[in-house]
Design an enzyme around this catalytic site. Structure first.
Site, short mmCIF file in Angstrom:
data_model
loop_
_atom_site.label_atom_id
_atom_site.label_comp_id
_atom_site.label_asym_id
_atom_site.label_seq_id
_atom_site.Cartn_x
_atom_site.Cartn_y
_atom_site.Cartn_z
CG ASP A 93 -2.11 -0.96 1.03
OD1 ASP A 93 -2.30 -1.45 -0.10
OD2 ASP A 93 -2.83 -1.22 2.01
CG ASN A 167 -3.84 5.76 3.90
OD1 ASN A 167 -4.85 5.35 3.34
ND2 ASN A 167 -2.81 4.98 4.19
CG ASP A 197 1.14 11.28 22.60
OD1 ASP A 197 1.41 12.15 23.45
OD2 ASP A 197 1.29 10.06 22.79
CB ALA A 209 -4.03 3.62 7.43
CE1 TYR A 210 -0.87 6.29 14.72
CE2 TYR A 210 -0.30 8.27 13.49
CZ TYR A 210 -0.27 7.54 14.66
OH TYR A 210 0.37 8.06 15.76
CB SER A 213 -3.25 1.88 14.77
OG SER A 213 -2.98 0.98 13.74
CB ALA A 232 -2.07 9.09 23.43
#
Length: 317
Positions: A93, A167, A197, A209-210, A213, A232
């Site tokens: 990807d 993305n 963060d 994607a991110y 997560s 976070a």
């Protein structure tokens, strides 16, 4: 024959039967991930296969630098955009993201052959690539339109950096720094100050994607949405939110050290207090050509390892 433009169509609404892509011979660009062991043989087999069918094959310039073949011309992404009817991407990807951003202004359809690990966008397995390519190039495919984001870093009211993302756009603190404080506005309305963060601003494509997560939701690619996902956050009440993709989002750096912004991992560092990142949907889109029978839900089930009980076995009573 060049690919017909469909700027007026909504996401994932491209027609297949009768589309000009179905007709005649084509100029096909090949983009291959660098430094991939054993890739030369499958690349040559694709080139031979396409040339036997009468198509003209060109290499993207970086591909040609490490996989040059006699009679295959090298082209820059801009030249591919002007000349090619489609591009075949061999890699993961990350390879697809890199070329998709560059070809988005030209509306060149993309076909992905998975030479990586996960492969949400490069979905054709290497061992089946030739018969699947024959089907797609013969007009038997499912076309899917995806939206992108564009962003601009503003300092004292002047743009100092611009980027595009398939993305996500990510504003984040440095590894050794404390929390960042970010002020977020949407369509001129103050939404919140956030200590965290960082913040992920994601397309539906990037929701696997991110963003995923970091606890963000999955968005179907046809949805017209932009998802904001705190990374976070200090306050647990800072939750992901999905906005209309017509939204204009401004992220201002209130305080923090070593803060950067990246567009699909293309990083611009050295952000300072009062810098503002303006993010909105790009006017450009990308089109993926999938094999017949392709399903987004099958992709999710396979890539995210969701359990399947097709015969009813294993279900809870």
């Amino acid at each position: 024959m060049p690919v017909e433009k469909h700027a007026e169509l909504p996401a994932a609404a491209l027609p297949a039967p009768g589309h000009p892509f179905n007709l005649g011979t084509k100029t096909i660009a090949l983009v291959v991930r660098q430094n991939t062991d054993g890739i030369a043989e499958p690349v040559k087999s694709i080139v031979d296969f396409l040339q036997v069918l009468g198509h003209t094959v060109v290499f993207e310039a970086e591909t040609a630098a490490h996989l040059a073949l006699p009679g295959v011309r090298a082209m820059s992404p801009a030249e591919i955009g002007a000349a090619a009817d489609c591009a075949i991407v061999m890699g993961g990807d990350g390879t697809m993201l890199g070329i998709a951003r560059q070809l988005a202004p030209f509306d060149v359809p993309l076909i992905g052959i998975n030479q990586g690990r996960l492969g949400f966008m490069t979905d054709i397995p290497l061992e089946r690539m030739l018969p699947v390519l024959a089907q797609i190039l013969g007009g038997r495919f499912k076309a899917e339109r995806r939206t992108l984001l564009e962003g601009s870093v503003l300092r004292d009211g002047k743009s100092i950096h611009v980027g595009m993302a398939v993305n996500d756009v990510v504003v984040s603190r440095g590894g050794g720094a404390g929390m960042a404080e970010l002020r977020v506005e949407v369509d001129g309305h103050f939404m919140y100050n956030q200590r965290s963060d960082g913040l992920i601003i994601s397309t539906p494509t990037g929701s696997t994607a991110y963003s995923l997560s970091a606890g963000g939701p999955l968005l179907h690619p046809t949805l017209g949405g932009i998802v904001l996902v705190p990374i976070a956050p200090h306050a647990l009440s800072n939750r992901p939110i999905v906005l209309p993709d017509s939204s204009q989002i401004v992220v201002e750096i209130v305080r923090g050290r070593d803060i950067s912004v990246n567009f699909d991992m293309q990083t611009f560092a050295s952000l300072v207090q009062q810098d503002r990142i303006l993010i909105r949907r790009s006017p450009h889109t990308i089109t993926f050509l999938h094999p017949e029978g392709w399903s987004y839900y099958n992709t999710l089930r396979e890539k995210l390892h969701w359990n399947e009980y097709p015969s009813g076995e294993g279900k809870l009573s």
